[in-house]
Scaffold this motif. Structure first.
Motif, PDB file in Angstrom:
ATOM      1  N   THR A  14      -7.626   0.662  -5.126  1.00 22.13           N
ATOM      2  CA  THR A  14      -8.800   0.141  -5.814  1.00 22.13           C
ATOM      3  C   THR A  14      -9.536  -0.810  -4.880  1.00 22.13           C
ATOM      4  N   SER A  15     -10.814  -0.915  -5.087  1.00 25.54           N
ATOM      5  CA  SER A  15     -11.624  -1.808  -4.258  1.00 25.54           C
ATOM      6  C   SER A  15     -11.324  -3.260  -4.630  1.00 25.54           C
ATOM      7  N   PRO A  16     -11.619  -4.201  -3.729  1.00 25.18           N
ATOM      8  CA  PRO A  16     -11.432  -5.621  -4.070  1.00 25.18           C
ATOM      9  C   PRO A  16     -12.231  -6.032  -5.311  1.00 25.18           C
ATOM     10  N   VAL A  23      -8.465  -7.849 -13.266  1.00 24.87           N
ATOM     11  CA  VAL A  23      -7.785  -9.117 -13.568  1.00 24.87           C
ATOM     12  C   VAL A  23      -8.530  -9.864 -14.672  1.00 24.87           C
ATOM     13  N   GLU A  24      -9.857  -9.907 -14.575  1.00 28.97           N
ATOM     14  CA  GLU A  24     -10.650 -10.594 -15.593  1.00 28.97           C
ATOM     15  C   GLU A  24     -10.532  -9.896 -16.944  1.00 28.97           C
ATOM     16  N   TYR A  25     -10.568  -8.557 -16.934  1.00 32.18           N
ATOM     17  CA  TYR A  25     -10.425  -7.791 -18.177  1.00 32.18           C
ATOM     18  C   TYR A  25      -9.085  -8.100 -18.835  1.00 32.18           C
ATOM     19  N   ARG A  63     -15.340   6.765   0.299  1.00 28.74           N
ATOM     20  CA  ARG A  63     -15.855   5.576   0.973  1.00 28.74           C
ATOM     21  C   ARG A  63     -14.802   5.026   1.921  1.00 28.74           C
ATOM     22  N   ALA A  64     -15.195   4.099   2.755  1.00 31.05           N
ATOM     23  CA  ALA A  64     -14.323   3.604   3.818  1.00 31.05           C
ATOM     24  C   ALA A  64     -13.020   3.027   3.296  1.00 31.05           C
ATOM     25  N   TRP A  65     -13.041   2.329   2.184  1.00 31.38           N
ATOM     26  CA  TRP A  65     -11.832   1.673   1.695  1.00 31.38           C
ATOM     27  C   TRP A  65     -10.951   2.582   0.853  1.00 31.38           C
ATOM     28  N   GLU A  66     -11.408   3.809   0.555  1.00 32.84           N
ATOM     29  CA  GLU A  66     -10.617   4.731  -0.248  1.00 32.84           C
ATOM     30  C   GLU A  66      -9.693   5.555   0.627  1.00 32.84           C
TER      31      GLU A  66
END
Length: 194
Positions: A14-16, A23-25, A63-66
């Protein structure tokens, strides 16, 4: 831009930004339902699609982070689909509700189908029986995520209490894992186009 095309595979990272959202949810939901027993009145719902027919490979751009890898398992490109919906909860499981999506070849549920084939006959039936529950739904647009639509109007008119799961967080809903068994069974059936 470091985009790559690869054969579709399940994403595990997961992306940052999504991590922060999750976490907020969870913080908000644990404030609302702090004890384990508070979750007993929630019915987790989801739709599933069973496909058969000629199979193909689906290519996606990551995408790059995936995660991306040359040996990704190919996803199935289903030519025909059966659609069903169900709900589970504490000491509860609904019947499978099979539905069709007329004029829609991509399998996306419409708000009218959701209201007429699931909410009114099934969820409405539970409400008319006097059951007390909160319906959890994913963020699919057919569930009435926008501010004004036929699904949201039905929920308000029927006094249905519901909430949407955190976006891109299927692991937060126990029903998501329930579909794996039936899907694996269907994939093994040679009569379904394999």
């Amino acid at each position: 831009m470091d985009f790559r095309m690869c054969i579709a595979c399940s994403k595990r990272y997961t992306s940052p930004r999504l991590k922060e959202t999750r976490v907020e949810y969870r913080r908000v939901m644990l404030e609302k339902y702090p004890d384990a027993k508070d979750w007993r009145h929630i019915k987790f719902s989801d739709a599933c699609h069973f496909g058969w027919g000629p199979q193909g490979r689906v290519h996606v751009i990551r995408r790059a982070w995936e995660r991306h890898c040359p040996d990704c398992m190919p996803a199935e490109k289903d030519q025909k689909r059966l659609h069903c919906w169900a709900a589970v909860g504490y000491d509860f499981k609904s019947q499978l509700v099979w539905y069709d999506i007329p004029g829609n070849s991509n399998g996306k549920m419409t708000m009218q189908v959701y209201r007429d084939h699931i909410l009114e006959p099934v969820v409405g039936g539970w409400l008319r029986e006097g059951q007390s529950f909160v319906l959890e739904e994913d963020n699919d647009s057919s569930h009435g995520t926008s501010k004004s639509n036929i699904v949201r109007a039905w929920k308000e008119q029927s006094s249905l209490e519901s909430f949407f799961n955190c976006a891109q967080s299927p692991d937060f809903s126990p029903i998501e894992k329930a579909w794996q068994g039936p899907k694996q069974y269907v994939k093994k059936r040679p009569c379904l186009g394999r």
